[in-house]
Design a protein around this motif. Structure first.
Motif, mmCIF file in Angstrom:
data_model
loop_
_atom_site.group_PDB
_atom_site.id
_atom_site.type_symbol
_atom_site.label_atom_id
_atom_site.label_comp_id
_atom_site.label_asym_id
_atom_site.label_seq_id
_atom_site.Cartn_x
_atom_site.Cartn_y
_atom_site.Cartn_z
ATOM 1 N N UNK A 1 11.630 -0.685 11.264
ATOM 2 C CA UNK A 1 11.001 0.143 12.282
ATOM 3 C C UNK A 1 9.538 0.425 11.938
ATOM 4 N N UNK A 2 9.278 0.730 10.666
ATOM 5 C CA UNK A 2 7.904 0.977 10.225
ATOM 6 C C UNK A 2 7.074 -0.303 10.327
ATOM 7 N N UNK A 3 7.667 -1.448 9.963
ATOM 8 C CA UNK A 3 6.978 -2.731 10.081
ATOM 9 C C UNK A 3 6.570 -2.991 11.528
ATOM 10 N N UNK A 4 7.514 -2.748 12.427
ATOM 11 C CA UNK A 4 7.263 -2.984 13.849
ATOM 12 C C UNK A 4 6.141 -2.072 14.344
ATOM 13 N N UNK A 5 6.139 -0.816 13.910
ATOM 14 C CA UNK A 5 5.115 0.136 14.317
ATOM 15 C C UNK A 5 3.727 -0.301 13.849
ATOM 16 N N UNK A 6 3.641 -0.757 12.601
ATOM 17 C CA UNK A 6 2.354 -1.213 12.067
ATOM 18 C C UNK A 6 1.847 -2.419 12.843
ATOM 19 N N UNK A 7 2.740 -3.371 13.113
ATOM 20 C CA UNK A 7 2.348 -4.551 13.887
ATOM 21 C C UNK A 7 1.837 -4.163 15.273
ATOM 22 N N UNK A 8 2.535 -3.250 15.923
ATOM 23 C CA UNK A 8 2.123 -2.811 17.255
ATOM 24 C C UNK A 8 0.746 -2.158 17.223
ATOM 25 N N UNK A 9 0.485 -1.362 16.182
ATOM 26 C CA UNK A 9 -0.820 -0.712 16.072
ATOM 27 C C UNK A 9 -1.934 -1.724 15.809
ATOM 28 N N UNK A 10 -1.647 -2.718 14.953
ATOM 29 C CA UNK A 10 -2.636 -3.782 14.701
ATOM 30 C C UNK A 10 -2.947 -4.517 15.996
ATOM 31 N N UNK A 11 -1.907 -4.831 16.758
ATOM 32 C CA UNK A 11 -2.089 -5.530 18.034
ATOM 33 C C UNK A 11 -2.909 -4.683 19.002
ATOM 34 N N UNK A 12 -2.615 -3.396 19.056
ATOM 35 C CA UNK A 12 -3.332 -2.505 19.971
ATOM 36 C C UNK A 12 -4.807 -2.417 19.620
ATOM 37 N N UNK A 13 -5.130 -2.219 18.329
ATOM 38 C CA UNK A 13 -6.536 -2.147 17.909
ATOM 39 C C UNK A 13 -7.261 -3.463 18.194
ATOM 40 N N UNK A 14 -6.581 -4.576 17.921
ATOM 41 C CA UNK A 14 -7.196 -5.886 18.156
ATOM 42 C C UNK A 14 -7.474 -6.095 19.639
ATOM 43 N N UNK A 15 -6.540 -5.673 20.469
ATOM 44 C CA UNK A 15 -6.713 -5.808 21.923
ATOM 45 C C UNK A 15 -7.935 -5.029 22.400
#
Length: 318
Positions: free
Chosen positions: A179-193
């Motif tokens: 769950x924490x891994x998924x959250x970090x990935x989502x945040x990286x994707x959001x910042x990159x977007x």
């Protein structure tokens, strides 16, 4: 760095004549197929930390001077295709793809499509994070715009809470659950977007707010450079003096005034905290190239000379 699903490889204990082939084989296995060129006679000294996350794959690479190339032959022999996002941590380098070429320094971010030939060159020791982004996620990030050329996002670019540094901080976290891994990935994707979509906007189409914050971020990071000014900012931000002036109307001060006041404020902080550094050294540190000019500007702004400010510190320390 991430601990789950992590693999570490290094050429440290590999005999020099075998190091290049070993390194290429491991990169081919865990990252993508490439050819390694311009290896020093002493061989390549390199290490890779590979982490397979929930949505992304993250590769932390350190290496001595070298260059790499992904040719059409490599692409034909390797059906893996995704978008790579490279965040430079140490050293300088250059990247190219098609007609696009970019130099990058620590903090800069480079993106490119691995389904097309590309190359990198590193003249000295380097360190970078390479994030492997599947095409379906890359399409979400770009709003279904195809990444068909090299894209660079400079380290000074910031929009809201999104910045290259914010992405780096996320990639340094060590999640203990999926769950924490998924959250970090989502945040990286959001910042990159956010960063990528703002970089797609031509400077002439950017709102004054975006350009204002980009300009302030660049000034704050490069305040000590004596050549910092309108011309330098226009070159770095790909804009015009007129657009910069318009962007700064919201702050009711000019770009030059913001640079001048920021330099004086930084100088005052050092005068009050760094007793072992002379006032002249402090002035030069923050971009003033004439001590008399600095003293006059300082007195006009603060109502006292730099030496009087220093006396306050001396009196406090006694």
């Amino acid at each position: 760095m991430f601990s789950q699903d992590s693999v570490f490889v290094s050429t440290k204990d590999v005999p020099t004549p075998l190091a290049k082939d070993y390194w290429e084989r491991e990169i081919n296995k865990y990252v993508v197929r490439i050819d390694c060129h311009d290896i020093h006679p002493d061989g390549v000294q390199a290490s890779l930390r590979h982490n397979d996350l929930d949505l992304l794959r993250v590769n932390h690479i350190s290496a001595s001077a070298h260059s790499v190339q992904r040719s059409r032959f490599d692409i034909a022999a390797d059906d893996r295709a995704s978008v790579f996002m490279c965040l430079m941590l140490k050293g300088n380098g250059y990247s190219y793809q098609g007609n696009s070429c970019a130099n990058h320094r620590p903090g800069d971010l480079i993106m490119y499509n691995t389904a097309k030939p590309y190359g990198h060159g590193f003249p000295a020791e380097m360190e970078m994070i390479v994030v492997d982004i599947p095409h379906n996620i890359a399409n979400k990030i770009t709003g279904n715009k195809c990444v068909d050329h090299l894209i660079k996002i400079d380290s000074h670019v910031q929009f809201g809470k999104s910045s290259n540094d914010a992405i780096f901080r996320l990639l340094q976290k060590s999640p203990s659950t999926r769950s924490e891994m998924h959250s970090i990935c989502e945040q990286v994707i959001q910042h990159t977007e956010v960063l990528l979509n703002s970089s797609y906007i031509k400077s002439s189409q950017k709102s004054g707010s975006i350009l204002y914050h980009e300009c302030k971020a660049y000034i704050d990071k490069n305040l000590s450079e004596t050549e910092l000014g309108i011309e330098k900012l226009c070159d770095e931000l790909n804009t015009s003096p007129r657009q910069l002036a318009r962007a700064f109307t919201q702050s009711k001060q000019t770009v030059t005034r913001y640079i001048w006041e920021s330099r004086l404020e930084k100088s005052r902080e050092d005068i009050l905290s760094s007793i072992n550094i002379s006032i002249t050294e402090i002035a030069f540190k923050w971009g003033f190239n004439h001590s008399t000019h600095f003293s006059n500007a300082y007195k006009k702004y603060y109502g006292e000379s730099p030496s009087n400010t220093r006396k306050v510190l001396n009196g406090y320390l006694k």
